[in-house]
Design an enzyme around this catalytic site. Sequence first.
Site, mmCIF file in Angstrom:
data_model
loop_
_atom_site.group_PDB
_atom_site.id
_atom_site.type_symbol
_atom_site.label_atom_id
_atom_site.label_comp_id
_atom_site.label_asym_id
_atom_site.label_seq_id
_atom_site.Cartn_x
_atom_site.Cartn_y
_atom_site.Cartn_z
ATOM 1 N N ASN A 9 0.876 -1.183 0.000
ATOM 2 C CA ASN A 9 0.000 0.000 0.000
ATOM 3 C C ASN A 9 0.911 1.230 0.000
ATOM 4 O OD1 ASN A 9 -1.754 2.071 0.524
ATOM 5 N ND2 ASN A 9 -2.330 1.375 2.583
ATOM 6 N N TRP A 10 0.926 1.928 -1.124
ATOM 7 C CA TRP A 10 1.843 3.073 -1.247
ATOM 8 C C TRP A 10 1.264 4.368 -0.702
ATOM 9 C CZ3 TRP A 10 4.189 2.043 -6.843
ATOM 10 C CH2 TRP A 10 4.989 0.887 -6.767
ATOM 11 N N LYS A 11 0.049 4.262 -0.156
ATOM 12 C CA LYS A 11 -0.577 5.426 0.504
ATOM 13 C C LYS A 11 -0.409 6.687 -0.344
ATOM 14 C CE LYS A 11 0.059 3.075 4.863
ATOM 15 N NZ LYS A 11 0.130 3.131 6.318
ATOM 16 N N HIS A 96 -9.369 1.301 5.047
ATOM 17 C CA HIS A 96 -8.090 1.418 5.749
ATOM 18 C C HIS A 96 -8.266 2.299 6.986
ATOM 19 C CE1 HIS A 96 -3.935 2.436 6.634
ATOM 20 N NE2 HIS A 96 -3.606 1.344 5.955
ATOM 21 N N GLU A 98 -6.581 4.612 8.163
ATOM 22 C CA GLU A 98 -6.340 6.046 7.934
ATOM 23 C C GLU A 98 -7.577 6.713 7.351
ATOM 24 O OE1 GLU A 98 -2.729 5.471 5.717
ATOM 25 O OE2 GLU A 98 -1.748 4.804 7.567
ATOM 26 N N GLU A 168 -5.111 -4.994 10.463
ATOM 27 C CA GLU A 168 -4.056 -4.012 10.696
ATOM 28 C C GLU A 168 -4.307 -3.290 12.023
ATOM 29 O OE1 GLU A 168 -2.234 -2.851 6.579
ATOM 30 O OE2 GLU A 168 -3.806 -1.423 7.108
ATOM 31 N N GLY A 174 2.940 2.045 10.844
ATOM 32 C CA GLY A 174 3.913 3.132 10.725
ATOM 33 C C GLY A 174 4.641 3.439 12.020
ATOM 34 N N SER A 214 3.809 -2.421 10.188
ATOM 35 C CA SER A 214 5.262 -2.523 10.358
ATOM 36 C C SER A 214 5.843 -3.868 9.904
ATOM 37 C CB SER A 214 5.663 -2.211 11.802
ATOM 38 O OG SER A 214 5.287 -0.875 12.126
ATOM 39 N N GLY A 235 3.048 -1.177 4.236
ATOM 40 C CA GLY A 235 3.090 0.251 3.946
ATOM 41 C C GLY A 235 4.526 0.681 3.656
ATOM 42 N N GLY A 236 5.155 1.279 4.643
ATOM 43 C CA GLY A 236 6.491 1.871 4.490
ATOM 44 C C GLY A 236 7.509 1.000 3.764
HETATM 45 P P1 13P Z 1 3.309 0.229 7.673
HETATM 46 O O1 13P Z 1 3.782 -1.033 7.012
HETATM 47 O O2 13P Z 1 4.033 1.444 7.226
HETATM 48 O O3 13P Z 1 3.212 0.088 9.160
HETATM 49 O O4 13P Z 1 1.788 0.456 7.147
HETATM 50 C C1 13P Z 1 0.879 -0.594 7.208
HETATM 51 C C2 13P Z 1 -0.333 -0.219 6.440
HETATM 52 O O5 13P Z 1 -1.056 0.690 6.811
HETATM 53 C C3 13P Z 1 -0.613 -0.934 5.192
HETATM 54 O O6 13P Z 1 -1.895 -0.672 4.730
#
Ligand code: 13P
Length: 251
Positions: A9-11, A96, A98, A168, A174, A214, A235-236
């Site tokens: 997920n590149w957000k 998600h 967020e 999640e 993050g 993470s 994510g990251g």
């Molecule tokens: P991180 O891997 O950066 O913790 O993010 C997880 C995420 O929100 C994937 O959708």
Amino acid sequence: MRKPIIAGNWKMYKLHDEAVDTSLELKPLVANANHCEIIIAPVFTALKTVADRMEGSNIQVAAQNCSTQIEHSAHTGEICADMIKDIGCSHIIIGHSERRQFYSETDESVNQKTKACLHFGLTAIVCVGETLDERESGNAENIVKKQLTGALAGLTVADMERIIIAYEPVWAIGTGKTATPEQAQEMHGFIRRVLNETHSTEAAENTRILYGGSVKPANVKELMSEADIDGALVGGASLDANSFAQIVNFK
Ligand code: 13P
């Protein structure tokens, strides 16, 4: 047998050309990975080019959100699920944390968006997960069950073939604070029991449940060794092609 899925997920990261470059860099690094499905989710503006460039490869492309509406209509700023399908995407990430936290996403809108995905034959990656407060007050399972039953309300057993769940925990996103494999396994097992109640034993056994929060090259193998963890939503660590490829090639 549930085929594992590793999704990135590149957000809201990467300009158009950066997303295209990363996807092209990733392609040869994961070309031999037949043990899992690979999905990347760039921002909307990069979706079409990335989907075009990934055509014929083993990388599928997902959007990060869609409209609750299934008719082309006057909804300024929204994107209908069939417009996402139209440009070559196969999946949409829905609900998600967020979006729940910052964009008023509710269990009801998650349900409508999930149904919009299914209506057009796309696969929904439905996200659930509790906050730190909810975990510390002993409510994690209640919250996840409420999110799950809300998201999946009105879906048939057949619909479940196009559903992927991503667990999640908000406190792990993050933060560098991964859930332990045992914590994640415990919740994944619980999610499967809920699916058994709401849908069927078959749906519970066949639905892929991804862990997100993470995930990194250093911890993916341990997480993937748990019985009910069928993949990762990253994510990251998915933003860099090499790091994401290491996660894909976890075996
Ligand atoms: P991180 O891997 O950066 O913790 O993010 C997880 C995420 O929100 C994937 O959708």
